[in-house]
Design a protein around this motif. Structure first.
Motif, PDB file in Angstrom:
ATOM      1  N   ILE A 112      39.353  40.914  51.802  1.00  0.00           N
ATOM      2  CA  ILE A 112      40.118  40.924  50.456  1.00  0.00           C
ATOM      3  C   ILE A 112      40.111  39.828  49.318  1.00  0.00           C
ATOM      4  CG2 ILE A 112      42.256  39.378  49.761  1.00  0.00           C
ATOM      5  CD1 ILE A 112      43.572  41.107  52.931  1.00  0.00           C
ATOM      6  N   THR A 164      39.602  41.598  45.929  1.00  0.00           N
ATOM      7  CA  THR A 164      40.668  40.061  44.143  1.00  0.00           C
ATOM      8  C   THR A 164      39.221  39.871  43.775  1.00  0.00           C
ATOM      9  OG1 THR A 164      40.608  39.223  45.844  1.00  0.00           O
ATOM     10  CG2 THR A 164      42.456  40.417  45.786  1.00  0.00           C
ATOM     11  N   SER A 165      38.481  39.637  44.307  1.00  0.00           N
ATOM     12  CA  SER A 165      36.878  38.366  43.316  1.00  0.00           C
ATOM     13  C   SER A 165      37.134  38.631  41.742  1.00  0.00           C
ATOM     14  CB  SER A 165      35.684  39.227  43.247  1.00  0.00           C
ATOM     15  OG  SER A 165      35.154  40.536  43.806  1.00  0.00           O
ATOM     16  N   LEU A 198      39.255  39.617  39.859  1.00  0.00           N
ATOM     17  CA  LEU A 198      41.741  39.255  39.339  1.00  0.00           C
ATOM     18  C   LEU A 198      41.028  38.418  38.274  1.00  0.00           C
ATOM     19  CD1 LEU A 198      43.522  38.869  41.933  1.00  0.00           C
ATOM     20  CD2 LEU A 198      44.064  39.868  40.098  1.00  0.00           C
ATOM     21  N   ASP A 199      42.012  38.267  36.603  1.00  0.00           N
ATOM     22  CA  ASP A 199      41.821  38.230  35.832  1.00  0.00           C
ATOM     23  C   ASP A 199      43.897  38.205  34.761  1.00  0.00           C
ATOM     24  OD1 ASP A 199      41.426  36.240  33.710  1.00  0.00           O
ATOM     25  OD2 ASP A 199      39.847  36.715  33.146  1.00  0.00           O
ATOM     26  N   ALA A 200      44.329  36.860  34.529  1.00  0.00           N
ATOM     27  CA  ALA A 200      45.233  37.313  33.727  1.00  0.00           C
ATOM     28  C   ALA A 200      45.384  37.913  32.685  1.00  0.00           C
ATOM     29  CB  ALA A 200      46.512  36.155  33.731  1.00  0.00           C
ATOM     30  N   ILE A 221      48.489  35.112  28.661  1.00  0.00           N
ATOM     31  CA  ILE A 221      48.975  33.581  29.467  1.00  0.00           C
ATOM     32  C   ILE A 221      49.045  31.932  28.749  1.00  0.00           C
ATOM     33  CG2 ILE A 221      47.189  33.212  30.890  1.00  0.00           C
ATOM     34  CD1 ILE A 221      49.195  33.614  33.275  1.00  0.00           C
ATOM     35  N   ALA A 262      40.798  31.309  34.579  1.00  0.00           N
ATOM     36  CA  ALA A 262      40.905  33.433  35.061  1.00  0.00           C
ATOM     37  C   ALA A 262      40.854  32.802  37.536  1.00  0.00           C
ATOM     38  CB  ALA A 262      38.762  33.762  35.031  1.00  0.00           C
ATOM     39  N   TYR A 269      43.764  31.338  38.399  1.00  0.00           N
ATOM     40  CA  TYR A 269      44.648  33.041  38.415  1.00  0.00           C
ATOM     41  C   TYR A 269      44.485  33.345  39.890  1.00  0.00           C
ATOM     42  CZ  TYR A 269      47.097  37.060  37.386  1.00  0.00           C
ATOM     43  OH  TYR A 269      48.048  37.937  37.152  1.00  0.00           O
ATOM     44  N   ARG A 270      43.373  33.576  40.099  1.00  0.00           N
ATOM     45  CA  ARG A 270      42.731  34.677  41.520  1.00  0.00           C
ATOM     46  C   ARG A 270      43.352  32.880  42.281  1.00  0.00           C
ATOM     47  NH1 ARG A 270      37.764  34.833  40.154  1.00  0.00           N
ATOM     48  NH2 ARG A 270      36.528  33.098  40.713  1.00  0.00           N
ATOM     49  N   ARG A 310      46.268  34.603  45.609  1.00  0.00           N
ATOM     50  CA  ARG A 310      45.218  34.661  46.708  1.00  0.00           C
ATOM     51  C   ARG A 310      46.346  34.215  47.735  1.00  0.00           C
ATOM     52  NH1 ARG A 310      39.079  34.429  45.836  1.00  0.00           N
ATOM     53  NH2 ARG A 310      38.797  36.325  45.751  1.00  0.00           N
TER      54      ARG A 310
END
Lengths: 131, 180
Positions: free
Chosen positions: A47, A51-52, A54-56, A60, B29, B32-33, B37
């Motif tokens: 996981i 999910t490494s 991930l960025d919005a 935002i 970034a 947010y991660r 999680r």
């Protein structure tokens, strides 16, 4: 619902879903999942890896800045520290350092005094021997 | 990076609100991660992240940032607390009113699936135990850094990790017994 209606609905859904095609990344994602399963990777580590990235969306930032805008007048700004507070904060350290310096000076004074005494005594001894 | 952030934080503390955008852009970034999680849900993560930045802004303007700790570490702690609050709120309101994400356009399908797996796996854990497990096993923090983020001792982190792993093993055992 009659059998004819059902057949017509199914035919409509079949036609509507006929053009569904996977995105370009699906093959890579499947291969990564297969690799992960084959190596019996720890689920939490898997996981973490997946999910490494991930960025919005950058928008935002605007939403966050928009939320702090109404607060500008409402927050109580930090008071500017006065010189007296600085003295109060730094005072104990300054007194401690001054005490240490005084003690060191006293030790230095004693040791040099002892050296001077020793020098005088040895000169007197020398004079007596000469006499 | 840290020097830039310190400079920006000092400017915000002196009333330069425009500098806060720079802090958000530089730290968005990883935070947010972290929020995603912790929450296992992108809608909740967005809410938690926004709440955390608002708290950070207030703290800077009200002089509650001491200027000694690293800005990243300080923000990490605020987001962790906001994530735990979001988990508690979700428990209180139930799963029915999940908030919809608005800024998830860049999130890959693989990451969404992974977050759903994580949320399902950790659903039964207490928010603090869940946070301890996510910080160490997913975020990769040491016990010391996780303790700093959660504002507790390293011993408390170890206890939470033992509780969390025991609960996960028991759940796995129940699922295997049901499957056989």
């Amino acid at each position: 619902m009659s059998g004819g209606d059902l057949e017509r609905d199914l035919e409509r859904l079949r036609a509507a879903t006929e053009t569904i095609t996977p995105g370009e990344g699906l093959g890579d994602a499947v291969m990564r999942a297969v690799k992960g399963a084959a190596t019996s990777e720890d689920p939490l580590a898997s996981i973490a890896r997946r999910t490494s990235g991930l960025d919005a969306a950058p928008e935002i930032t605007d939403a966050i800045v928009g939320r702090i805008r109404p607060l500008r007048g409402a927050v109580r700004p930090a008071p500017t520290p006065s010189w007296a507070e600085g003295v109060g904060r730094a005072g104990p350290f300054a007194v401690g350092i001054a005490l240490l310096a005084a003690a060191a000076s006293f030790v230095l004074f004693l040791s040099s005094q002892r050296e001077v005494d020793a020098t005088i005594v040895s000169s007197v001894d020398t004079v007596e021997v000469i006499e | 990076m840290d020097a830039d952030l310190r400079f920006l934080a000092a400017r915000v503390a002196k009333g330069d609100d425009a500098a806060f955008r720079g802090i958000v852009d530089r730290t968005r970034a990883p935070l947010y991660r972290l929020a995603a999680r912790l929450c296992g849900d992108l809608g909740d993560a967005e809410d938690a992240l926004q709440d955390a930045y608002v708290d950070a802004y207030r703290a800077l303007r009200e002089g509650r940032w001491d200027g000694r700790s690293k800005v990243e570490t300080w923000l990490y702690r605020i987001v962790t607390n906001a994530g735990i609050d979001a988990l508690r709120k979700r428990r209180e309101r139930g799963e029915k009113e999940a908030s919809e994400p608005k800024f998830d356009g860049l999130v890959a399908a693989e990451a969404r699936v992974a977050l759903r797996e994580l949320d399902a796996m950790l659903a039964d854990l207490a928010p603090q135990d869940r946070a301890a497990l996510v910080l160490t096993s997913v975020e990769g923090l040491s016990s010391k850094a996780a303790a700093e983020a959660l504002g507790c001792s390293e011993g408390a982190i170890e206890q939470r990790l033992v509780r969390a792993r025991t609960a996960l093993r028991e759940r796995q055992g129940r699922e295997e017994a049901r499957g056989s």
